[in-house]
Design an enzyme around this catalytic site. Structure first.
Site, PDB file in Angstrom:
ATOM      1  N   GLU A 141       2.917   3.255   2.427  1.00 21.48           N
ATOM      2  CA  GLU A 141       4.312   3.110   2.539  1.00 21.48           C
ATOM      3  C   GLU A 141       4.680   3.111   0.842  1.00 21.48           C
ATOM      4  O   GLU A 141       4.142   2.161   0.188  1.00 21.48           O
ATOM      5  CB  GLU A 141       4.533   1.458   2.878  1.00 21.48           C
ATOM      6  CG  GLU A 141       5.916   1.165   2.830  1.00 21.48           C
ATOM      7  CD  GLU A 141       6.369  -0.267   3.410  1.00 21.48           C
ATOM      8  OE1 GLU A 141       5.699  -0.882   3.956  1.00 21.48           O
ATOM      9  OE2 GLU A 141       7.672  -0.325   3.416  1.00 21.48           O
ATOM     10  N   ARG A 154     -11.296  -3.515   5.563  1.00 25.72           N
ATOM     11  CA  ARG A 154     -10.566  -3.114   4.436  1.00 25.72           C
ATOM     12  C   ARG A 154     -11.578  -3.367   3.371  1.00 25.72           C
ATOM     13  O   ARG A 154     -12.692  -3.875   3.449  1.00 25.72           O
ATOM     14  CB  ARG A 154      -9.393  -4.394   4.276  1.00 25.72           C
ATOM     15  CG  ARG A 154      -8.398  -4.228   4.940  1.00 25.72           C
ATOM     16  CD  ARG A 154      -7.632  -5.578   4.641  1.00 25.72           C
ATOM     17  NE  ARG A 154      -6.679  -5.269   3.478  1.00 25.72           N
ATOM     18  CZ  ARG A 154      -5.461  -4.637   3.578  1.00 25.72           C
ATOM     19  NH1 ARG A 154      -5.026  -4.180   4.553  1.00 25.72           N
ATOM     20  NH2 ARG A 154      -4.868  -4.569   2.528  1.00 25.72           N
ATOM     21  N   LYS A 195       0.091  -6.624  -2.759  1.00 26.97           N
ATOM     22  CA  LYS A 195       1.177  -6.166  -3.453  1.00 26.97           C
ATOM     23  C   LYS A 195       2.080  -7.202  -3.879  1.00 26.97           C
ATOM     24  O   LYS A 195       2.598  -7.135  -4.921  1.00 26.97           O
ATOM     25  CB  LYS A 195       1.948  -4.917  -2.351  1.00 26.97           C
ATOM     26  CG  LYS A 195       1.352  -3.485  -2.403  1.00 26.97           C
ATOM     27  CD  LYS A 195       2.117  -2.790  -1.675  1.00 26.97           C
ATOM     28  CE  LYS A 195       1.280  -1.482  -0.958  1.00 26.97           C
ATOM     29  NZ  LYS A 195       2.286  -0.977   0.155  1.00 26.97           N
TER      30      LYS A 195
HETATM   31  P1  ATP Z   1       1.492  -3.624   2.626  1.00 23.89           P
HETATM   32  O1  ATP Z   1       1.194  -5.018   2.401  1.00 23.89           O
HETATM   33  O2  ATP Z   1       2.741  -3.108   2.015  1.00 23.89           O
HETATM   34  O3  ATP Z   1       1.345  -3.354   4.185  1.00 23.89           O
HETATM   35  P2  ATP Z   1      -0.710  -2.115   2.472  1.00 23.89           P
HETATM   36  O4  ATP Z   1      -2.063  -2.552   1.602  1.00 23.89           O
HETATM   37  O5  ATP Z   1      -1.148  -1.962   3.906  1.00 23.89           O
HETATM   38  O6  ATP Z   1       0.349  -2.974   1.917  1.00 23.89           O
HETATM   39  P3  ATP Z   1       0.239   0.674   2.895  1.00 23.89           P
HETATM   40  O7  ATP Z   1       0.980   1.691   2.025  1.00 23.89           O
HETATM   41  O8  ATP Z   1       0.602   0.369   4.082  1.00 23.89           O
HETATM   42  O9  ATP Z   1      -0.180  -0.768   1.975  1.00 23.89           O
HETATM   43  O10 ATP Z   1      -1.372   1.351   2.996  1.00 23.89           O
HETATM   44  C1  ATP Z   1      -1.511   2.534   3.069  1.00 23.89           C
HETATM   45  C2  ATP Z   1      -2.982   2.815   3.791  1.00 23.89           C
HETATM   46  O11 ATP Z   1      -4.029   2.342   2.967  1.00 23.89           O
HETATM   47  C3  ATP Z   1      -2.898   2.017   5.266  1.00 23.89           C
HETATM   48  O12 ATP Z   1      -3.724   2.934   6.086  1.00 23.89           O
HETATM   49  C4  ATP Z   1      -3.978   0.883   4.841  1.00 23.89           C
HETATM   50  O13 ATP Z   1      -4.704   0.514   6.110  1.00 23.89           O
HETATM   51  C5  ATP Z   1      -4.769   1.372   3.895  1.00 23.89           C
HETATM   52  N1  ATP Z   1      -5.083   0.008   3.040  1.00 23.89           N
HETATM   53  C6  ATP Z   1      -4.458  -0.700   2.362  1.00 23.89           C
HETATM   54  N2  ATP Z   1      -5.121  -1.679   1.786  1.00 23.89           N
HETATM   55  C7  ATP Z   1      -6.533  -1.251   1.960  1.00 23.89           C
HETATM   56  C8  ATP Z   1      -7.778  -2.019   1.529  1.00 23.89           C
HETATM   57  N3  ATP Z   1      -7.840  -3.038   1.050  1.00 23.89           N
HETATM   58  N4  ATP Z   1      -9.210  -1.124   2.099  1.00 23.89           N
HETATM   59  C9  ATP Z   1      -8.733  -0.020   2.680  1.00 23.89           C
HETATM   60  N5  ATP Z   1      -7.858   0.585   2.933  1.00 23.89           N
HETATM   61  C10 ATP Z   1      -6.544  -0.201   2.530  1.00 23.89           C
END
Ligand code: ATP
Ligand code: MG
Length: 559
Positions: free
Chosen positions: A36, A260, A270
Site C-alpha cells: 500500500e 512476518r 508504519k
Molecule cells: P500496514 O500497516 O499499512 O498494513 P504493511 O506492513 O502490512 O503495513 P503493506 O504495504 O500492506 O504494509 O505490505 C505489503 C506486503 O508486505 C504485504 O503482503 C505484507 O504482508 C508484506 N509485509 C509487511 N510487513 C512484513 C513483514 N514484517 N514481514 C514480511 N512481510 C511483510
C-alpha cells in the site's frame, strides 16, 4: 552460511508450487508484491519482496508490482515512486506494474453482480452498529435490519452510493454470507464504504472505495496471479478471498501465508515509525537508524546482504523474531568481501617518531582488500608525526593489554615497528603526545632478527590526514522488542546514544571518497560514504556495522 553457500531454498510454499506445476494446475507461476503506497518500505517488506520475486525467478515465472492503492487520503505518489526505487535497489525488476485503483470499474461491476445474485446488500447501519452486531468468537452475530432488502432496492441504493447521494458513513455495501460463521471475517464483511475524498490516481471520480478484502483477491484474479503470498495475519481472510472468487465465478488464485519477519531492535510498524519522524526523534525516513529500506541503504547495508538474510531466514508458518546479530552477520559477510580497506583514526592521539627525519615522507604500499587479490594496493604516506587511536596506548597497562605502552614495541600496519620511549603530558597530567623510536630494519612489518611484537595498530600521517565527519550508530532502541511497547510508551526506550558524531583523521585517499562507496576502516568497522551530506573533498561517513561478529560467537558456542 554466506551468500554463495546458501542453498536453493526449499519450504512449504515452494513444495506447493512444485506440486501445482507437476499436476498441471498451474502452467506458469505468477506472483506479486502488493504494497500500500502509504509509507516507505521496511526490512519486513524486503522479506516479502525477496519471497515473491525469487520464487517467480526460480520457477521461470513472473512477478508483478501492484500498488494496493484503495485508501484515499493516506496514499501518495511520493510513496509510489519510493517503493519502485526500493524494489529496484534490492535488485528485483517487476514484470508488470499495476494499480488496484485501475480495477475500480471492474470491482464495481462485480459488486453489482453479487447484488443481483442476492449475495450483497446495502446496510444503513453505522460502523459502530455493525461492529456491535458482529458477535464474538463464542456468540453469533445478529442480522442487520436491512439484510433482507430486495435486489432491486439494493441495486438502486448501490448506484446512488456511487453517485454521491449519501454522506460518509451513511451506507455500506456488505457481502451476504453468514452472521453465525465461526470465522468473523465471513459475518457479512463490508465491501464498500463511502468516502468523499480525492484519490491520488482516480481523482474525484469515486466516492465509494473498496475494502482490502474486496479488492485484493479480485486484483490477484485479474492479473492471473497463481500464488498470492502474504503474511500470516491474512490466514483467516483466505475463506473470504475464496468466497468472493467462487461467488463471482472468476479465476481463483491460491493464497498462501508465511510468517512476518521480525528482527530484534527493529520496529516495523508504519504508524510508530511515522511518530519517530514527525516527532523529530530521527532525521527523516532515510535516517540510518531507521529500519526502512532507505534508512538501511543510507546506513550502508548492501542490498545483496538483505536479500541473502531474507533467503536464509526462510519461510515459516509461525511468527518469530530473529537476532539482529544474524542480520549484521550477512552485512559483514558481504562487506568483508567487497569493501576497500582504509586507515582512519577516530579518537586521535599524537605519536612522534623521534628518529624519523623532520620533513621525510615515505609512501608505503597498503593492501586494498586482503580478501580480494584483484583489489590491489594503494600508497599511504608515513612520516614523523602520526595519529593513532587513543585506546591503543596505555601508560599503565594491565597484564593482558598488548598494545602500545612505555617501553613496549608494536607494529604500525604496513609500516615499521615503533617503541614507546616517553610521553608528553598537559598540566592536568593527561598524555598529549606519545614519543617513539622506529626500527628501520622492520620495514614492511617484520624484524630481521626474528623478534616478535604482540600487536599491530593502525595510524594516519598527521601531515596528510583528512578531517572528516564520522557518524557512529547504535540500536535506535534500548529494548530488543520495541513492538511490545505501545504508542504511548515506546519513546521511553529510545537509545540516547544511538547517534554520535566525531571528527576523524582519515588517510588522504579518503578525501576523494564518493557518496555510496563502502569502506572498512581497519580495526574499527565498515563505513558508508553518505551520498546526501558529503561534499567534494569533504566526505561524511556512516558506521554501517562494527567488525565484531557476535553471530559467529553464538554459533561457535553452540558447536
Ligand atoms: P500496514 O500497516 O499499512 O498494513 P504493511 O506492513 O502490512 O503495513 P503493506 O504495504 O500492506 O504494509 O505490505 C505489503 C506486503 O508486505 C504485504 O503482503 C505484507 O504482508 C508484506 N509485509 C509487511 N510487513 C512484513 C513483514 N514484517 N514481514 C514480511 N512481510 C511483510
Ligand atoms: Mg497491509
Amino acid at each position: 552460511m554466506t551468500e554463495a553457500q546458501d542453498p536453493a531454498p526449499t519450504d512449504f510454499i515452494r513444495e506447493r508450487i512444485r506440486q501445482d506445476l507437476a499436476s498441471g494446475k498451474v502452467a506458469q507461476v505468477v506472483t506479486r508484491f502488493p504494497p500500500e503506497p502509504n509509507g516507505y518500505l521496511h526490512i519486513g517488506h524486503a522479506k516479502a519482496i525477496t519471497t515473491s520475486f525469487s520464487i517467480a525467478q526460480e520457477f521461470g515465472g513472473r512477478c508483478n508490482l501492484r500498488m494496493d492503492d484503495t485508501n484515499p487520503g493516506a496514499e501518495d505518489q511520493e510513496y509510489v515512486d519510493a517503493i519502485m526505487e526500493d524494489v529496484r535497489w534490492l535488485g528485483f525488476s517487476w514484470d508488470g506494474l499495476y494499480y488496484a485503483a485501475d480495477y475500480f470499474d471492474q470491482l464495481y461491476a462485480w459488486a453489482v453482480q453479487l447484488v443481483e445474485k442476492g449475495l450483497a446488500y446495502v446496510d444503513d447501519q453505522n460502523a459502530e452498529q455493525i461492529a456491535n452486531s458482529r458477535g464474538t468468537l463464542t456468540t453469533p452475530g445478529t442480522d442487520s435490519p436491512h439484510r433482507s432488502r430486495s435486489v432491486a432496492e439494493n441495486l438502486d441504493l448501490l448506484a446512488r452510493m456511487k453517485a454521491g447521494e449519501f454522506g460518509d458513513g451513511q451506507k455500506v455495501l456488505r457481502a451476504k454470507i453468514d452472521m453465525a460463521s465461526p470465522n468473523l471475517n465471513l459475518r457479512d464483511p463490508v465491501m464498500y464504504r463511502i468516502r468523499h475524498m480525492h484519490h491520488q490516481r482516480t481523482g474525484d471520480r469515486w466516492c465509494i472505495y473498496p475494502m482490502y478484502d474486496w479488492a485484493h483477491g479480485q486484483s490477484d484474479s485479474i492479473e492471473g496471479i497463481t500464488h498470492s503470498l502474504c503474511t500470516l495475519e491474512f490466514e483467516h481472510h483466505r475463506p473470504l478471498y475464496d468466497w468472493f472468487c467462487d461467488s463471482l465465478g472468476i479465476y481463483k488464485p491460491q493464497q498462501i501465508e508465511f510468517a512476518r519477519l521480525n528482527v530484534e531492535y527493529l520496529l516495523t510498524s508504519k504508524r510508530k515509525l511515522l511518530l519517530l519522524v514527525d516527532g523529530g526523534h530521527v532525521e527523516g525516513w532515510d535516517d540510518p537508524r531507521m529500519p526502512t529500506l532507505r534508512g538501511l541503504r543510507r546506513r550502508g547495508y548492501p542490498p545483496e546482504a538483505l536479500v541473502a538474510f531474507a533467503r536464509h531466514v526462510g519461510l515459516a508458518k509461525v511468527n518469530g523474531t530473529h537476532e539482529i546479530a544474524l542480520l549484521e552477520h550477512f552485512v559483514r559477510d558481504h562487506l568483508n568481501k567487497t569493501a576497500l580497506r582504509r586507515m582512519a583514526v577516530l579518537d586521535p592521539i599524537e605519536l612522534v617518531i623521534e628518529n624519523w627525519p623532520e620533513q621525510h615522507v615515505e609512501w608505503v604500499a597498503a593492501q586494498n582488500n586482503p580478501e580480494d587479490p584483484n583489489a590491489g594496493t594503494r600508497e599511504v604516506p608515513f612520516g614523523r608525526r602520526l595519529w593513532i587511536e587513543r585506546e591503543d596506548f596505555l601508560e599503565n597497562p594491565p597484564k593482558d593489554f598488548f598494545r602500545l605502552a612505555p617501553g613496549r614495541e608494536v607494529r604500525l600496519r604496513f609500516g615499521y615497528f615503533v617503541k614507546c620511549v616517553g610521553v608528553d603530558k598537559d598540566a592536568a597530567g593527561n598524555v598529549t603526545t606519545i614519543r617513539c623510536t622506529y626500527d628501520p630494519e622492520t620495514k614492511g612489518g617484520n624484524a630481521p632478527d626474528g623478534r616478535k611484537v604482540k600487536a599491530t595498530i593502525h595510524w594516519v600521517s598527521a601531515a596528510h590526514a583528512v578531517d572528516a565527519e564520522v557518524r557512529l550508530y547504535e540500536h535506535l532502541f534500548t529494548h530488543p522488542d520495541p513492538a511490545s511497547f505501545d504508542q504511548s510508551e515506546f519513546l521511553s526506550i529510545l537509545n540516547p546514544t544511538s547517534k554520535r558524531t566525531v571528527r576523524g583523521k582519515l588517510e588522504p585517499s579518503c578525501k576523494d571518497a564518493q557518496g555510496g562507496e563502502r569502506f572498512q576502516f581497519e580495526r574499527l568497522a565498515y563505513f558508508y560514504c553518505d551520498p546526501k551530506d558529503s561534499r567534494p573533498g569533504a566526505p561524511v561517513f556512516h558506521r554501517t556495522v562494527t567488525l565484531k561478529d557476535a553471530w559467529k560467537k553464538v554459533q561457535q558456542k553452540g558447536k
